[in-house]
Scaffold this active site. Structure first.
Site, PDB file in Angstrom:
ATOM      1  N   VAL A 185       0.668  -1.154  -0.060  1.00 13.35           N
ATOM      2  CA  VAL A 185       0.109   0.026   0.086  1.00 13.35           C
ATOM      3  C   VAL A 185       0.745   1.193   0.116  1.00 13.35           C
ATOM      4  O   VAL A 185       0.413   2.302   0.463  1.00 13.35           O
ATOM      5  CB  VAL A 185      -1.035   0.092   1.019  1.00 13.35           C
ATOM      6  CG1 VAL A 185      -2.012  -1.207   1.047  1.00 13.35           C
ATOM      7  CG2 VAL A 185      -0.175  -0.330   2.594  1.00 13.35           C
ATOM      8  N   LYS A 186       2.106   1.232  -0.430  1.00 13.94           N
ATOM      9  CA  LYS A 186       2.839   2.467  -0.742  1.00 13.94           C
ATOM     10  C   LYS A 186       2.841   3.030  -1.997  1.00 13.94           C
ATOM     11  O   LYS A 186       2.168   2.590  -2.810  1.00 13.94           O
ATOM     12  CB  LYS A 186       4.479   2.143  -0.490  1.00 13.94           C
ATOM     13  CG  LYS A 186       4.590   1.631   1.132  1.00 13.94           C
ATOM     14  CD  LYS A 186       4.113   2.756   1.912  1.00 13.94           C
ATOM     15  CE  LYS A 186       4.617   2.496   3.528  1.00 13.94           C
ATOM     16  NZ  LYS A 186       3.889   1.371   4.127  1.00 13.94           N
TER      17      LYS A 186
END
Length: 395
Positions: A185-186
């Site tokens: 989720v970066k």
């Protein structure tokens, strides 16, 4: 953060290159890999993007932090100043090194307050790790000046802020070393991955060695011919993860452009709300724009607005109650819940984490709400979101 939103043919091609060769290991097997070195390509691209001389790709952002701490010589008994608003990985990596996390206050950048660092420095302080939270920067120039004056190591945790900069200089390049996360989720994802950047050749070589069992990688095709200058561990990334990340990294400009456009639309719509003030960003042009963070006048109103936003399907993190990112909920650290005795428990300077109070940070975080900015929003999505936000402030 948005990397997972834009998987496409580029990622499939890079992964297919690896699968076709059958070489998933990042080192060696030159004859079989058909010229594909995805981890090395990623590292080269990361240097181009950040302007750093050297980079090293690891298996996670946490691994990158652990490796960078070791490469910088931070270890048993050293005190390391960090903010109370960060992801748990920051203090986990420090504890893993045998060093001692010491918590400093944040300011309205949502990052370490350089004006409060003097309050927590001791004779055993070795390093400061500012965390560039939620896509934007700390007052990094002032923090650097403090570290230079005190002779401390500056190691930047930029895990959430790939692509962000301060006055044209990439976050992660102000200190001895900087770290990024490329998890699921970066801004850019490898699935799991992390990276280290530095301009110091010695730091780079130690990081390169430490993350791969101490290998110096000078033995050529015969990995068994490598020497081992230091004791290390295994924080290597696989070629499959690096391949996904390489395709993503090549989309960073597109990601940043879309994030900034979408954030501006939301922020402009909220600008006239009388109760709202926005997070202080020292260089607005350098914001990666992954979050829009804003303050309400009181904790009570912040909680009500967070509740209203969720009711209107605009759920936003209220960090003060968050289990992962704010020290108030880190009960496992406060009570030293662990699977085995930790090295830091032998230290005579271990703080009483159960009784830490960060009053200035609490006053800020009680009033803070952060809105995630997505890439996939259409113009209609943004307009609907703005309407939902306005509705939430009427209640």
């Amino acid at each position: 953060m948005p990397g997972f939103e834009i998987f496409g043919e580029e990622e499939r091609k890079e992964v297919a290159d690896v699968l076709e060769t059958g070489v998933l290991f990042r080192y060696g097997f030159e004859g079989a890999r058909n010229g594909h070195f995805k981890a090395f390509e990623f590292e080269k691209k990361l240097c181009e993007i950040t302007g750093a001389k050297y980079s090293h790709l690891c298996s996670s952002g946490t691994a990158a932090l652990c490796t960078a701490l070791a490469a910088c010589g931070i270890g048993a008994g050293d005190e390391v100043i960090i903010p109370g608003f960060t992801f748990v990985a920051t203090f986990e990596a420090i504890i893993n090194a045998g060093a001692i996390p010491v918590f400093g206050e944040i300011d309205e950048t949502l990052c370490l307050d350089p004006d409060k660092l003097e309050e927590v420095i001791t004779k055993k302080t070795r390093a400061v790790v500012p965390v560039h939270m939620c896509g934007a920067m700390a007052r990094i120039d002032e923090i650097k000046m403090f570290c230079d004056k005190k002779g401390l190591i500056l190691l930047e945790d930029a895990c959430q802020s790939l692509g962000a900069s301060y006055q044209g200089k990439a976050l992660g390049t102000f200190g001895t070393s900087g770290c990024f996360s490329f998890d699921a989720v970066k801004t850019v994802t490898c699935g799991e991955g992390g990276g280290i950047i530095t301009d110091d050749k010695d730091i780079y070589e130690k990081a390169d060695q430490y993350a791969d069992h101490g290998h110096d990688h000078l033995g050529g095709p015969d990995r068994g011919a490598d020497d081992h200058p230091i004791i290390g561990t295994n924080y290597r990334i696989s070629e499959l993860n690096a391949a996904v990340g390489l395709a993503q990294l090549n989309k960073l400009d597109q990601i940043l452009c879309t994030q900034r456009k979408n954030k501006l639309a939301i922020k402009d719509a909220m600008a006239d709300l009388p109760e709202v003030s926005f997070r202080y960003i020292p260089d607005a042009k350098g914001d990666s724009a992954s979050f829009l963070s804003f303050f309400l006048p009181t904790e009570k109103r912040a909680r009500q607005i967070a509740k209203n936003l969720a009711h209107n399907k605009v759920g936003c993190p209220y960090w003060y109650d968050n289990n992962w990112h704010y020290y108030k909920k880190w009960h496992h650290l406060k009570e030293m819940k662990r699977s085995a005795k930790l090295g830091i428990e032998l230290a005579d300077n271990l703080p009483d984490y159960n009784n830490i109070v960060l009053e200035a940070s609490d006053n800020i975080m009680k009033r803070t709400i952060s809105m995630q900015i997505m890439l996939a929003w259409t113009k209609e999505d943004i307009e609907n979101r703005i309407q939902a936000i306005m509705k939430s402030f009427k209640g």
